[in-house]
Design a protein around this motif. Structure first.
Motif, mmCIF file in Angstrom:
data_model
loop_
_atom_site.group_PDB
_atom_site.id
_atom_site.type_symbol
_atom_site.label_atom_id
_atom_site.label_comp_id
_atom_site.label_asym_id
_atom_site.label_seq_id
_atom_site.Cartn_x
_atom_site.Cartn_y
_atom_site.Cartn_z
ATOM 1 N N VAL A 176 0.797 -0.950 0.002
ATOM 2 C CA VAL A 176 -0.045 -0.084 0.023
ATOM 3 C C VAL A 176 0.884 1.092 0.106
ATOM 4 C CG1 VAL A 176 -1.674 1.410 1.325
ATOM 5 C CG2 VAL A 176 -2.046 -1.064 1.149
ATOM 6 N N CYS A 177 1.969 1.316 0.908
ATOM 7 C CA CYS A 177 2.665 2.405 0.808
ATOM 8 C C CYS A 177 3.434 2.449 -0.242
ATOM 9 C CB CYS A 177 3.718 2.164 2.229
ATOM 10 S SG CYS A 177 2.957 2.033 3.618
ATOM 11 N N ILE A 178 4.022 1.264 -0.872
ATOM 12 C CA ILE A 178 4.790 1.591 -2.095
ATOM 13 C C ILE A 178 3.990 2.100 -3.481
ATOM 14 C CG2 ILE A 178 6.170 0.209 -3.965
ATOM 15 C CD1 ILE A 178 7.185 -1.361 -1.460
ATOM 16 N N LEU A 179 2.843 1.570 -3.755
ATOM 17 C CA LEU A 179 2.164 1.806 -4.654
ATOM 18 C C LEU A 179 0.931 3.148 -4.478
ATOM 19 C CD1 LEU A 179 0.616 -1.701 -5.365
ATOM 20 C CD2 LEU A 179 2.346 -0.485 -6.470
ATOM 21 N N ALA A 180 0.815 3.559 -3.562
ATOM 22 C CA ALA A 180 -0.117 4.743 -3.217
ATOM 23 C C ALA A 180 0.654 5.741 -2.411
ATOM 24 C CB ALA A 180 -1.311 4.089 -2.551
ATOM 25 N N ALA A 181 1.633 5.840 -1.984
ATOM 26 C CA ALA A 181 2.258 6.788 -1.164
ATOM 27 C C ALA A 181 3.756 7.113 -1.474
ATOM 28 C CB ALA A 181 2.078 6.398 0.401
ATOM 29 N N SER A 182 4.353 6.477 -2.450
ATOM 30 C CA SER A 182 5.835 6.746 -2.911
ATOM 31 C C SER A 182 6.069 8.016 -3.184
ATOM 32 C CB SER A 182 5.973 5.849 -4.023
ATOM 33 O OG SER A 182 6.138 4.525 -3.696
ATOM 34 N N PRO A 183 6.920 8.682 -2.915
ATOM 35 C CA PRO A 183 7.394 10.065 -3.268
ATOM 36 C C PRO A 183 7.540 10.392 -4.582
ATOM 37 C CG PRO A 183 8.834 9.205 -1.242
ATOM 38 C CD PRO A 183 8.030 7.917 -1.966
ATOM 39 N N ALA A 184 7.449 11.613 -5.206
ATOM 40 C CA ALA A 184 7.664 11.569 -6.521
ATOM 41 C C ALA A 184 9.085 11.660 -7.188
ATOM 42 C CB ALA A 184 6.980 13.098 -6.900
ATOM 43 N N LEU A 185 9.928 12.040 -6.359
ATOM 44 C CA LEU A 185 11.380 12.100 -6.643
ATOM 45 C C LEU A 185 11.804 10.588 -6.875
ATOM 46 C CD1 LEU A 185 12.896 14.830 -4.672
ATOM 47 C CD2 LEU A 185 12.191 14.957 -6.979
ATOM 48 N N ALA A 186 12.711 10.000 -7.618
ATOM 49 C CA ALA A 186 13.136 8.774 -8.075
ATOM 50 C C ALA A 186 13.950 8.420 -7.059
ATOM 51 C CB ALA A 186 14.040 8.741 -9.334
ATOM 52 N N ASP A 187 14.905 9.264 -6.376
ATOM 53 C CA ASP A 187 15.796 8.739 -5.382
ATOM 54 C C ASP A 187 14.958 8.543 -4.105
ATOM 55 O OD1 ASP A 187 18.079 8.861 -7.042
ATOM 56 O OD2 ASP A 187 18.617 11.001 -6.471
ATOM 57 N N GLU A 188 13.863 9.408 -3.912
ATOM 58 C CA GLU A 188 13.159 9.263 -2.609
ATOM 59 C C GLU A 188 12.369 8.061 -2.675
ATOM 60 O OE1 GLU A 188 11.111 12.774 -1.538
ATOM 61 O OE2 GLU A 188 12.712 13.753 -1.108
ATOM 62 N N ARG A 189 11.942 7.623 -3.967
ATOM 63 C CA ARG A 189 10.879 6.404 -4.317
ATOM 64 C C ARG A 189 11.780 5.142 -3.913
ATOM 65 N NH1 ARG A 189 10.205 6.958 -9.376
ATOM 66 N NH2 ARG A 189 8.777 8.829 -9.026
ATOM 67 N N SER A 190 13.119 5.207 -4.215
ATOM 68 C CA SER A 190 13.804 3.915 -4.138
ATOM 69 C C SER A 190 14.122 3.785 -2.884
ATOM 70 C CB SER A 190 14.982 4.085 -5.074
ATOM 71 O OG SER A 190 15.837 4.988 -4.669
ATOM 72 N N MET A 191 14.550 4.838 -2.180
ATOM 73 C CA MET A 191 14.546 4.549 -0.693
ATOM 74 C C MET A 191 13.356 4.413 0.105
ATOM 75 S SD MET A 191 17.166 4.860 1.433
ATOM 76 C CE MET A 191 18.236 6.030 0.717
ATOM 77 N N TRP A 192 12.338 4.952 -0.205
ATOM 78 C CA TRP A 192 11.066 4.487 0.238
ATOM 79 C C TRP A 192 10.614 2.982 0.203
ATOM 80 C CZ3 TRP A 192 7.318 7.472 2.901
ATOM 81 C CH2 TRP A 192 5.955 7.197 2.902
ATOM 82 N N ILE A 193 10.753 2.580 -1.067
ATOM 83 C CA ILE A 193 10.632 1.081 -1.387
ATOM 84 C C ILE A 193 11.501 0.301 -0.575
ATOM 85 C CG2 ILE A 193 10.848 -0.675 -3.029
ATOM 86 C CD1 ILE A 193 10.039 1.192 -5.312
ATOM 87 N N ALA A 194 12.874 0.583 -0.385
ATOM 88 C CA ALA A 194 13.474 -0.260 0.287
ATOM 89 C C ALA A 194 13.143 -0.323 1.880
ATOM 90 C CB ALA A 194 15.106 0.438 0.200
ATOM 91 N N THR A 195 12.751 1.107 2.331
ATOM 92 C CA THR A 195 12.291 1.179 3.786
ATOM 93 C C THR A 195 11.165 0.199 4.168
ATOM 94 O OG1 THR A 195 13.014 3.247 3.742
ATOM 95 C CG2 THR A 195 11.615 2.641 5.431
ATOM 96 N N ASN A 196 10.140 0.089 3.012
ATOM 97 C CA ASN A 196 9.095 -0.709 3.489
ATOM 98 C C ASN A 196 9.411 -2.248 3.487
ATOM 99 O OD1 ASN A 196 6.152 0.844 3.675
ATOM 100 N ND2 ASN A 196 7.613 2.114 2.392
ATOM 101 N N TYR A 201 8.754 11.060 8.506
ATOM 102 C CA TYR A 201 9.636 12.052 8.074
ATOM 103 C C TYR A 201 10.748 11.720 7.191
ATOM 104 C CZ TYR A 201 7.341 13.482 12.707
ATOM 105 O OH TYR A 201 6.765 13.846 13.689
ATOM 106 N N LYS A 202 10.456 10.674 6.241
ATOM 107 C CA LYS A 202 11.128 10.377 5.311
ATOM 108 C C LYS A 202 12.753 10.251 5.714
ATOM 109 C CE LYS A 202 7.999 12.364 1.698
ATOM 110 N NZ LYS A 202 8.233 13.290 0.399
ATOM 111 N N LEU A 203 12.823 9.422 6.755
ATOM 112 C CA LEU A 203 14.126 9.308 7.207
ATOM 113 C C LEU A 203 15.133 8.429 6.461
ATOM 114 C CD1 LEU A 203 13.361 9.349 11.101
ATOM 115 C CD2 LEU A 203 14.367 11.207 9.707
ATOM 116 N N GLY A 204 14.429 7.689 5.368
ATOM 117 C CA GLY A 204 15.313 6.658 4.634
ATOM 118 C C GLY A 204 15.208 5.217 5.224
ATOM 119 N N ALA A 205 15.799 4.527 4.570
ATOM 120 C CA ALA A 205 15.890 3.141 4.879
ATOM 121 C C ALA A 205 17.019 2.834 5.906
ATOM 122 C CB ALA A 205 16.302 2.165 3.730
#
Length: 255
Positions: A116-136, A217-221
């Motif tokens: 749910v977080c990856i498909l519906a709440a990922s950040p727009a920026l590519a770098d932040e998105r990849s970090m978001w996916i890794a975190t989840n 707070y988008k602290l990253g993975a």
């Protein structure tokens, strides 16, 4: 694997797992509209992520541990455990089969929250998105490592002391590790107390497996150099709970 199939079929026919699936996969899209996050579009995605993971934890605690406790008690009280033991299935194997059946429904809750977080709440920026996916994905693994040994513990305690006791102790332990440890830390910051410090040290720090603050707070993975340490910590708790569960679990009610 007859007990495994019987337990799996019992859980599937009760359909309560479907409610948990809907709560984790659908309800996170509803909850932000009930809060002030809709007034600021920037807050919508963090609220969605927090709702998804909060619901996954709540379903794991209040449904997963309750189901494990109920099944552990019924296996001992109904004579099912004694019957399977008479056919050559040891108590340890019975515990594993019940645990595996419950885990099949509970462990994917963390993966569902991550999706749910990856498909519906990922950040727009590519770098932040990849970090978001890794975190989840990291926290879906930690979620499973926390919940799975608690399922075995709930089942084993319930088989000996009753379903209510098994649920209260396992759910209380999980809730304390997620939220109570933080309050214990606050007490330690206010003053030095050797007993409180020792209690905090031996407490299960399940809050380390809760990603809501990191996602909000988008602290990253988690650093990949530190992630194996967390895996080893929770794996150690898993081994401890497995040993305790095997000692406590029984297949019949004593006279």
């Amino acid at each position: 694997m007859r007990l495994f199939k019987l337990t799996l079929s019992t859980i599937f026919r009760r359909k309560s797992w479907a409610i948990c699936a809907l709560l984790v996969l659908i309800f996170p899209f509803v909850l932000p509209y009930l809060s002030s996050s809709t007034e600021n579009p920037v807050l919508f995605k963090p609220a969605l992520a927090q709702a998804a993971w909060s619901l996954a934890w709540l379903c794991a605690i209040f449904w997963g541990l309750f189901a494990a406790s109920t099944l552990g008690e019924k296996n001992a009280r109904s004579g099912t455990g004694e019957y399977f033991q008479s056919t050559g299935i040891s108590p340890g194997r019975q515990l594993v089969e019940i645990w595996a059946a419950v885990s099949i429904f509970v462990a994917p809750l963390g993966l569902g929250a991550a999706l749910v977080c990856i498909l519906a709440a990922s950040p727009a920026l590519a770098d932040e998105r990849s970090m978001w996916i890794a975190t989840n994905l990291q926290y879906s693994i930690l979620f499973a490592l926390v919940v799975l040994p608690l399922i075995a513990l709930a089942c084993s305690i319930a088989s000996r002391f009753g379903g209510l006791t098994g649920f209260i102790l396992s759910a209380g332990l999980c809730s304390y590790g997620l939220y109570g440890v933080g309050y214990m830390k606050m007490l330690l910051d206010l003053g030095s107390n050797p007993i409180a410090k020792w209690l905090w040290t031996v407490s299960p720090h399940y809050h380390l497996a809760d990603p809501t603050e990191r996602l909000r707070y988008k602290l990253g993975a988690i650093e990949w150099g530190q992630f194996p340490l967390l895996l080893a910590y929770f794996a150690g708790i898993l081994l401890l709970y497995v040993a305790i569960s095997r000692m406590i679990f029984r297949t019949k009610v004593s006279a």
